[in-house]
Design an enzyme around this catalytic site. Structure first.
Site, PDB file in Angstrom:
ATOM      1  N   ASP A  36     -48.374 -32.114  47.619  1.00 19.20           N
ATOM      2  CA  ASP A  36     -49.035 -30.823  47.803  1.00 19.20           C
ATOM      3  C   ASP A  36     -49.443 -30.598  49.253  1.00 19.20           C
ATOM      4  O   ASP A  36     -50.571 -30.190  49.550  1.00 19.20           O
ATOM      5  CB  ASP A  36     -50.245 -30.680  46.890  1.00 19.20           C
ATOM      6  CG  ASP A  36     -50.741 -29.229  46.818  1.00 19.20           C
ATOM      7  OD1 ASP A  36     -49.951 -28.321  47.132  1.00 19.20           O
ATOM      8  OD2 ASP A  36     -51.917 -29.018  46.452  1.00 19.20           O
ATOM      9  N   SER A  81     -58.465 -24.522  49.592  1.00 20.45           N
ATOM     10  CA  SER A  81     -57.249 -25.331  49.620  1.00 20.45           C
ATOM     11  C   SER A  81     -56.696 -25.466  51.029  1.00 20.45           C
ATOM     12  O   SER A  81     -56.520 -24.492  51.742  1.00 20.45           O
ATOM     13  CB  SER A  81     -56.162 -24.699  48.746  1.00 20.45           C
ATOM     14  OG  SER A  81     -56.326 -25.053  47.411  1.00 20.45           O
ATOM     15  N   HIS A 139     -49.166 -25.646  47.780  1.00 18.35           N
ATOM     16  CA  HIS A 139     -49.340 -24.546  46.828  1.00 18.35           C
ATOM     17  C   HIS A 139     -49.864 -23.277  47.493  1.00 18.35           C
ATOM     18  O   HIS A 139     -49.804 -22.202  46.911  1.00 18.35           O
ATOM     19  CB  HIS A 139     -50.234 -24.965  45.655  1.00 18.35           C
ATOM     20  CG  HIS A 139     -51.694 -25.043  45.936  1.00 18.35           C
ATOM     21  ND1 HIS A 139     -52.348 -26.223  46.196  1.00 18.35           N
ATOM     22  CD2 HIS A 139     -52.658 -24.083  45.981  1.00 18.35           C
ATOM     23  CE1 HIS A 139     -53.633 -25.994  46.382  1.00 18.35           C
ATOM     24  NE2 HIS A 139     -53.850 -24.691  46.266  1.00 18.35           N
TER      25      HIS A 139
END
Length: 425
Positions: free
Chosen positions: A184, A272, A150
């Site tokens: 992801d 992230s 992402h």
């Protein structure tokens, strides 16, 4: 139910994407969906001088935020992918190394950070409509870096740029080698890199609840940020994508379903793709999402930041997927071949009692094993299953070709079915 209580359809969580929001390339106090007032962070107008290598500017991303309600309940907890753009396209904070200045006062977190921080990088992505930053982990000395899908998803199919700043402050141009949205994960390759400090991975299957956990990344663009806590849970089924009216197990390819490690180490937007490490400074997970709670007025877009509920992709899974991407550009995952929904308790529809099979794909591992529509899967091996999200996570945590046992409720009886999992990409 108060605003801070979670609603669960059984023990699994389901979340629907909010569309990413492009951010301006000049500092403006514009809030970003998912986190109140996030755009108000001031950003320097110029990059600090730093060594720069490479020439290719190929892949980037405009918006890096998504979030959703747990269980669909208004005011319930929220899972948000933790990589958001800072106003002005990401912080330009100079990278700093982590060193032990006073060994007599060093803690476990001190030692873990000193070992792992040189292998954690900051990822900068941009397109013509905006820019942002996230984190990554160095896989090899010659420039392969692991991050979240992402972080780079939108840029992977359009023009833009991606750059990576290592812990010593060197800025590299990079390209996306490949991505896997279901896990992801994404792999980058830095241009002309050499002698990078590759991370050491521990066996994430050995992680125990209560173990020390240290998160390293670039929250809000602040490179080399270290936070610590413990492992709060393992095998936590977390879905950060939409699966429509019914949930799939291994066929839920449009959804990111994680068999996650949960931690209370502080994780925030920008973390992230960064590292979750153990007390020895070895990577046990790749940070990817946080739970938040609604804030502000009813119906508003405001969300809290870190509340001590963060999620990481287990290191063993991340390593396997990364290696396949490096070798082939894509990754495979275990495949059962059913479409399923959560079977609800007769007395309380919010309580799941298993994953009820709706359809079985022809020629799949499920059909070959004898699974039938109407069967309710209640366990994968010794792992209980109370929702279809948990079934998805349990299957995806396995490897293609692995033989497993499913506990199945059929009618008034229960039986064990042996399944050799298929493979899909």
């Amino acid at each position: 139910m108060t605003e801070h209580q979670h609603q669960y359809p059984g023990a699994g969580q389901q979340f629907a994407w909010q569309p990413p929001t492009p951010q301006p390339t000049t500092p403006q106090p514009v809030p970003t969906p998912g986190y109140p007032g996030y755009g108000g962070l001031p950003t320097p107008t110029a990059e600090p001088a730093a060594p720069r290598r490479g020439s290719r500017l190929r892949i980037g991303l405009a918006g890096l935020v998504a979030g959703a309600l747990i269980g669909g309940g208004a005011g319930a907890g929220v899972i948000a992918l933790v990589d958001e753009p800072a106003a002005g396209g990401g912080s330009t904070t100079t990278a700093q190394s982590v060193t032990i200045e006073n060994p007599d006062r060093a803690t476990t977190a001190t030692a873990a950070a000193a070992k792992a921080a040189p292998s954690v990088v900051t990822v900068y992505v941009s397109t013509g409509s905006g820019a942002g930053s996230g984190s990554g982990v160095v896989l090899t000395a010659d420039g392969y870096v692991l991050t979240n899908n992402h972080v780079v998803a939108e840029g992977a199919s359009g023009a833009g740029s991606v750059q990576v700043r290592t812990a010593d402050g060197t800025l590299y141009d990079a390209e996306v080698v490949g991505t896997d949205p279901a896990f992801d994960l994404a792999v980058l390759r830095l241009d002309d890199a050499e002698d990078l400090v590759a991370a050491t991975f521990a066996d994430s299957d050995e992680v125990q609840i209560g173990d020390v956990a240290v998160a390293i990344g670039a929250p809000l663009g602040l490179s080399n940020t270290v936070t610590d806590g413990i492992i709060s849970a393992t095998g936590r089924a977390v879905a950060t994508g939409s699966t429509g009216s019914t949930e799939d197990d291994a066929t839920a390819l449009e959804a990111t379903v994680l068999d996650a490690i949960q931690t209370d180490a502080a994780i925030n937007p920008g973390n992230s793709g960064g590292a979750l490490v153990d007390g020895a400074g070895e990577v046990i997970g790749i940070n990817t999402a946080i739970a938040t709670v609604a804030s502000g007025t009813p119906g508003g877009q405001g969300r809290s930041g870190n509340i001590g509920v963060g999620f990481a992709i287990p290191g063993n899974t991340a390593q396997r997927v990364a290696q396949e991407i490096i070798e082939t550009g894509t990754a495979t995952r275990a495949y059962l071949g059913v479409r399923a929904g959560t079977a609800a308790d007769d007395q309380n529809r919010e309580v799941g009692t298993g994953a009820e099979v709706a359809t079985v794909e022809r020629g799949s591992a499920a059909e070959e094993s004898g699974l039938q529509p109407g069967d309710v899967v209640t366990a994968v091996g010794q792992r209980p299953v109370t929702t279809s999200t948990e079934l998805t996570a349990a299957i995806r945590s396995r490897t293609p070709g692995e033989t497993i046992e499913l506990t199945v409720r059929r009618g008034s009886g229960s039986r064990t079915i042996e399944v050799t999992l298929g493979e899909t990409s």
